[in-house]
Design an enzyme around this catalytic site. Sequence first.
Site, short mmCIF file in Angstrom:
data_model
loop_
_atom_site.label_atom_id
_atom_site.label_comp_id
_atom_site.label_asym_id
_atom_site.label_seq_id
_atom_site.Cartn_x
_atom_site.Cartn_y
_atom_site.Cartn_z
N THR A 126 -1.16 -11.85 12.13
CA THR A 126 -1.66 -10.59 11.55
C THR A 126 -0.54 -9.56 11.45
O THR A 126 -0.42 -8.85 10.45
CB THR A 126 -2.81 -10.04 12.41
OG1 THR A 126 -3.87 -11.00 12.44
CG2 THR A 126 -3.33 -8.73 11.83
N GLU B 164 9.21 -11.68 24.63
CA GLU B 164 8.57 -12.99 24.76
C GLU B 164 9.50 -14.09 24.27
O GLU B 164 10.10 -13.95 23.20
CB GLU B 164 7.27 -13.01 23.96
CG GLU B 164 6.24 -12.01 24.50
CD GLU B 164 5.02 -11.85 23.60
OE1 GLU B 164 3.99 -11.39 24.11
OE2 GLU B 164 5.11 -12.18 22.40
N ARG C 198 -0.97 -6.29 22.16
CA ARG C 198 0.44 -6.45 21.84
C ARG C 198 1.29 -6.02 23.03
O ARG C 198 1.00 -5.03 23.70
CB ARG C 198 0.82 -5.58 20.62
CG ARG C 198 0.35 -6.12 19.29
CD ARG C 198 1.14 -7.36 18.87
NE ARG C 198 0.75 -7.84 17.54
CZ ARG C 198 -0.17 -8.75 17.32
NH1 ARG C 198 -0.85 -9.26 18.35
NH2 ARG C 198 -0.46 -9.16 16.10
N HIS D 282 0.92 -15.38 26.01
CA HIS D 282 0.59 -14.98 24.64
C HIS D 282 -0.20 -16.09 23.94
O HIS D 282 0.18 -16.58 22.86
CB HIS D 282 1.85 -14.66 23.85
CG HIS D 282 1.56 -13.81 22.63
ND1 HIS D 282 2.46 -12.91 22.13
CD2 HIS D 282 0.47 -13.74 21.81
CE1 HIS D 282 1.95 -12.32 21.06
NE2 HIS D 282 0.73 -12.81 20.86
#
Length: 314
Positions: free
Chosen positions: A76, A266, A237, A288
């Site tokens: 997204t 990450e 996030r 995640h």
Amino acid sequence: MPKIVFLDTNTLGNDVVDQLEEFKKLGDVTFYDSTSPEEILTRVKDVSVIVTNKVVITKEIMLKCKHLQLVAITATGTNNVDLLAAKALNINVKNAVNYSSESVAQQTFAMLLSLVNGIYSYDQRVKSGQYSEESSFTWIGNSFSEIAGKRFGIIGLGNIGTRVAEIATAFGAEVVYYSTSGIARNERYKLVDKKELFSTSDIISIHSPLNVKTADFVGENEFNLMRKSSILINTGRGGIVNEPALANALNKGEIKGAAIDVFAIEPTPLDNPLLKINSPEKLLLSPHVAWASKEARKKLLEITYANIKEMKLN
């Protein structure tokens, strides 16, 4: 036949290989498990379509791609593509929206319930043999609280935040929310200001995008407002929650616990302060993965396939 390149298929999992094969109907497709910054240009300079999840596509890269018509993002968020440059160069950028609402909502409550109910400690009590030695039929331990009757604060009431709100309501919680855009999203739930959300919520769950308004949105000041019995969940996030401030809040007992699925960097560096808190049982971490149920990834690839197909590539 148009050339299509996938730059980081390892972000999609190994159980969707058959679905990836379908993309060969759209053109000459090359798949790469991962792509380093040094490898990007060589792999994309002659293609019509770049498919990326997290590989960064800069203006400099796009300027050298003379045939590029589309950057398809298997996510997204669009922060890994220079959107202004793409527009100026007449290169389409398409992302995927509303494919992971059920997945993220499910993981949000999986993490919340595991943390609130102390599932790990109870499981270990039985498996270790300690329960077998009890004189009572039950071992209450540190106990747990019900979600029913609690105030459940949501930051960001988009598709995912709304699904979380619906589930929280089913548990019997009072749902309130804060809109990072300032726009009232849903009349079913009470819109509150930031101070009220942090100072009155028993559970706070983050579902907003990362942008200039939300970077470090939850820091020392917010933890000072929160109740000592409150729990923070971030499946939104990384970068929205200041990680050193969260570690400090947990160490000082300013909040009861936290569940975090996303991080500022990450994969998470080993020196991340969240990996070194004094009482690890207060913190539940996952890599995640909240977005990534098999059903969500299947839908994601269906959306990406449609995004490419409708381009009618040269």
